[in-house]
Each structure stands twice: as structure tokens, then as C-alpha cells.
Scaffold this motif. Structure first.
Motif, short mmCIF file in Angstrom:
data_model
loop_
_atom_site.label_atom_id
_atom_site.label_comp_id
_atom_site.label_asym_id
_atom_site.label_seq_id
_atom_site.Cartn_x
_atom_site.Cartn_y
_atom_site.Cartn_z
N GLY A 239 0.81 -1.21 0.00
CA GLY A 239 0.00 0.00 0.00
C GLY A 239 0.84 1.27 0.00
O GLY A 239 0.57 2.21 -0.74
N ARG A 240 1.89 1.29 0.83
CA ARG A 240 2.75 2.47 0.88
C ARG A 240 3.52 2.63 -0.43
O ARG A 240 3.72 3.74 -0.91
CB ARG A 240 3.73 2.36 2.06
N TRP A 241 3.97 1.51 -0.99
CA TRP A 241 4.68 1.57 -2.27
C TRP A 241 3.77 2.13 -3.35
O TRP A 241 4.19 2.99 -4.15
CB TRP A 241 5.17 0.18 -2.65
N LEU A 242 2.53 1.66 -3.40
CA LEU A 242 1.59 2.10 -4.43
C LEU A 242 1.29 3.59 -4.29
O LEU A 242 1.24 4.32 -5.30
CB LEU A 242 0.30 1.29 -4.32
N THR A 243 1.14 4.06 -3.07
CA THR A 243 0.92 5.50 -2.86
C THR A 243 2.10 6.30 -3.34
O THR A 243 1.95 7.36 -3.97
CB THR A 243 0.65 5.78 -1.37
N ARG A 244 3.32 5.80 -3.07
CA ARG A 244 4.53 6.51 -3.52
C ARG A 244 4.58 6.61 -5.04
O ARG A 244 4.93 7.66 -5.59
CB ARG A 244 5.76 5.75 -3.00
N ARG B 281 -4.80 15.82 -3.10
CA ARG B 281 -4.29 16.93 -2.29
C ARG B 281 -3.85 16.42 -0.92
O ARG B 281 -2.80 16.80 -0.39
CB ARG B 281 -5.36 18.00 -2.13
N HIS B 282 -4.63 15.53 -0.33
CA HIS B 282 -4.29 14.96 0.97
C HIS B 282 -2.97 14.19 0.90
O HIS B 282 -2.09 14.35 1.75
CB HIS B 282 -5.41 14.03 1.45
N VAL C 275 3.25 19.86 0.40
CA VAL C 275 2.72 20.95 -0.43
C VAL C 275 1.44 20.50 -1.11
O VAL C 275 1.19 19.30 -1.27
CB VAL C 275 3.73 21.40 -1.52
N SER C 276 0.64 21.46 -1.55
CA SER C 276 -0.56 21.16 -2.30
C SER C 276 -0.21 20.96 -3.77
O SER C 276 0.87 21.38 -4.21
CB SER C 276 -1.56 22.31 -2.18
N PRO C 277 -1.09 20.33 -4.56
CA PRO C 277 -0.81 20.17 -6.01
C PRO C 277 -0.57 21.51 -6.71
O PRO C 277 0.34 21.62 -7.53
CB PRO C 277 -2.07 19.48 -6.53
N SER C 278 -1.36 22.53 -6.39
CA SER C 278 -1.19 23.82 -7.07
C SER C 278 0.13 24.47 -6.69
O SER C 278 0.81 25.05 -7.55
CB SER C 278 -2.36 24.74 -6.73
N ALA C 279 0.53 24.35 -5.42
CA ALA C 279 1.81 24.93 -5.01
C ALA C 279 2.97 24.19 -5.66
O ALA C 279 3.96 24.80 -6.09
CB ALA C 279 1.94 24.88 -3.49
N TYR C 280 2.87 22.86 -5.76
CA TYR C 280 3.92 22.09 -6.40
C TYR C 280 4.05 22.48 -7.87
O TYR C 280 5.15 22.68 -8.38
CB TYR C 280 3.62 20.59 -6.29
N ARG C 281 2.93 22.62 -8.53
CA ARG C 281 2.96 22.98 -9.96
C ARG C 281 3.55 24.38 -10.14
O ARG C 281 4.36 24.60 -11.04
CB ARG C 281 1.55 22.91 -10.54
N ARG C 282 3.18 25.33 -9.31
CA ARG C 282 3.74 26.68 -9.43
C ARG C 282 5.25 26.66 -9.29
O ARG C 282 5.97 27.34 -10.02
CB ARG C 282 3.14 27.60 -8.36
N THR C 283 5.74 25.87 -8.37
CA THR C 283 7.19 25.83 -8.11
C THR C 283 7.95 25.24 -9.27
O THR C 283 8.93 25.81 -9.76
CB THR C 283 7.48 25.00 -6.84
#
Length: 331
Positions: A261-266, A299-300, A308-316
Motif C-alpha cells: 500500500g505504501r509503495w503504491l501510494t509513492r 491533495r491529501h 505541499v498542495s498540487p497547485s503549489a507544487y505545480r507553481r514551483t
């Protein structure tokens, strides 16, 4: 501007760890082919420095390189002196570290963590080191929150790694943090190393682990990677290897160091990062393609895994690529 990296070398330096920063940062290039890092090797006194092998290395720069650096890396050494025995820097090392500018990123590979801790840079912070040294390190530096199980720890401006090859993981992580997944993946392919290793040090500690009758879960992992958009179940993955869920889970953890489960999330987080960097797809669509289902779920997971949030990651990371530059293939 090119990011300046200073690698601080001490007598007894281990050649493998010494070479990691120059190799990883030295081959990092932007989409336009420009060099992203400049690596300089320095010591408290320039000149020949003993390694732990039967040769010395000629270090061209003195401590002035630390004053000019944006990132300082301290590789492992077998002659850490008072940093190892008394938890304090020798006078020449202390004078060299005093040149480091406030806000400079500091990094240790393996037992280089003793130097950062002796300089007071790890007080009150989480850190790691080679698992064989973790207990001694914690006794010597009780104000450091030592985690002996992880491959590396990123605490913002101070980063520490476990032993040997974990230094590669950490340097790749720094490239990924600075310039995004595509650049880090290109560096990993150039160096013929995985761009990300799952699990922690526990999978490398010498403990008796029964040899599984079936020695790999690779087929299930490959299948899962090609179906990340689907709501995969543990039973489906186990079925790909003709195993029971219990047996598959045990063997997967033995091989990868983490649960399925952790691998799949990664993997889903990594796919989301790539799509956020390299496409203009809406967040809802990226969440669907990565198997998170909803933007709220993605997002979670990104907030939990990356902070970080998806939008913050994308901006960076979208901002890090020149306008009109083509996205590099990943994998």
C-alpha cells in the motif's frame, strides 16, 4: 545562476561518498543543456587529503569555498576526530564552518552527520546517519532527533543521509527538489541508478530474513505501474504472482522494505508530480490518471508525502522550466 556546491573534505574521507556530489550534481543539466550546479571540493587546508584507501586526493580549494557556496556537503570520513569522540569540531574545522553564510543549505552523507551535529546545525532537528552509528550518534548528540530507519531526511535547509548509496538518494532528491522530477530522472538514467528507492535502512540491516520460495514481486509491480489509474487491490496484485494476500504482503515487504500500500501510494505521488510538472492537465484529471480518484484525495496525499498542495507544487516546478522548453521523458 549556477548553484554553487562546496564539498568539505576531511582526512580519512571515503572515496565513494566523496564522489557522489560531483557525479550527481555535475551531470545535472537544464532542458536547454546548461549546467545547473558548480561543484568545488574544499578542505580546511588545500592540498593532499588522506582517504581511507591507499591513495590521497588533491583538494584545490580552501575554506573560502564555503563562504561562496549555496550548498555545503560533508561526505563520510573515518577520521572525524573530536566530532566523533567529543561531539565538537576541531579548531581548523570550526574556523572553516564559521565561513558558511547564514541560510546556506548544509548536507551530510553517512557519518558526515557528526560534523554537522558538532557544528550545532542539528540541534533540535531530525537527522539520520548510518544505522551502525545511530546509537553512538544519539548518545553523543542527545539534542538531535535521530531516525535510524530512513534513507535520508530533508529538514529544509539541513539534510542528512544514511550510509553509502543513500547519499545518491539524497543528492537526487536535492536535484528533484531544486529542478523537478524530469531533471532528476535524467540524472538518474545518466548515472544508471534508480531515481527513487522505497523503504528505509531497515531493509539493509543484517537481520535473519527467511528466503522466500518465490524470489520476486516484480511482475506485480510492473503491472501496477501500468494500471495506476485503476482502483488496484492487494488481492489483484497478489494474484499476479499467484500468491495469497498474506504471502504476497510478506514477500513484498521483504523485497521493497515497505508495504504494498505504501509503495503504491509513492508511485501515484511520483506520477502526479510528473504530470503536474510536464502537463497543463486539470488537477481533477491528474488525480484520476494517478488513481487518487478525486482532487481532494490527491491533495491529501501530496500534502502528507511532500508537504505541499498540487497547485503549489505545480507553481514551483513549472516555473523552473524555461518557457517553450519541451518536457523530458520520465522513467
Amino acid at each position: 545562476m549556477v548553484h554553487r556546491v562546496a564539498v568539505f573534505v576531511m582526512n580519512g574521507v571515503i572515496p565513494f561518498e566523496l564522489g557522489i556530489p560531483a557525479r550527481i550534481f555535475g551531470v545535472a543539466r537544464g532542458s536547454d543543456g546548461r549546467r545547473l550546479y558548480e561543484v568545488r571540493t574544499c578542505a580546511a587546508l588545500p592540498g593532499p587529503v588522506r582517504t581511507d584507501s591507499d591513495f590521497a586526493v588533491e583538494v584545490p580549494h580552501g575554506p573560502e569555498a564555503l563562504a561562496e557556496a549555496d550548498t555545503v556537503v560533508v561526505p563520510a570520513s573515518h577520521e572525524l576526530g573530536t566530532a566523533y569522540t567529543e561531539g565538537r569540531l576541531a579548531p581548523e574545522a570550526a574556523a572553516a564552518f564559521a565561513r558558511i553564510r547564514p541560510g546556506t543549505r548544509t548536507v551530510s552523507i553517512c557519518t558526515g552527520s557528526y560534523v554537522l551535529a558538532a557544528a550545532g546545525l542539528l540541534d533540535g532537528r531530525p537527522a539520520t546517519t548510518h544505522w551502525r552509528n545511530a546509537e553512538h550518534f544519539q548518545r553523543l548528540f542527545p539534542r538531535v532527533a535521530v531516525d535510524p530507519d530512513v534513507l535520508f531526511i530533508d529538514d529544509g535547509d539541513v539534510l542528512t543521509s544514511a550510509g553509502v548509496a543513500a547519499g545518491i538518494d539524497l543528492c537526487l532528491h536535492i536535484v528533484r527538489r531544486d529542478h523537478g522530477t524530469a531533471v532528476a530522472n535524467r540524472v538518474a538514467r545518466r548515472c544508471v541508478v534508480p531515481p527513487w528507492r522505497d523503504g528505509g535502512q531497515s531493509q539493509y540491516i543484517d537481520t535473519p530474513v527467511p528466503e522466500p520460495a518465490v524470489t520476486t514481486t516484480a511482475a506485480a509491480r510492473a503491472w501496477a505501474l501500468s494500471h495506476l489509474d485503476a482502483p488496484l487491490t492487494l488481492r489483484e496484485m497478489a494474484g499476479r504472482e499467484a500468491m495469497s494476500v498474506r504471502t504476497f504482503t510478506r514477500r513484498f515487504r521483504a523485497e521493497m522494505g515497505v508495504s504494498p500500500g505504501r509503495w503504491l501510494t509513492r508511485q501515484r505521488i511520483d506520477r502526479a508530480r510528473q504530470l503536474l510538472e510536464d502537463t497543463d492537465l486539470p488537477v481533477d484529471e491528474i488525480a484520476r490518471r494517478c488513481g487518487f480518484g478525486t482532487a481532494a484525495s490527491m491533495r491529501h496525499h501530496l500534502q502528507s508525502g511532500l508537504g505541499v498542495s498540487p497547485s503549489a507544487y505545480r507553481r514551483t516546478f513549472r516555473a523552473a522550466r524555461p518557457v517553450g522548453a519541451a518536457a523530458a521523458p520520465t522513467g
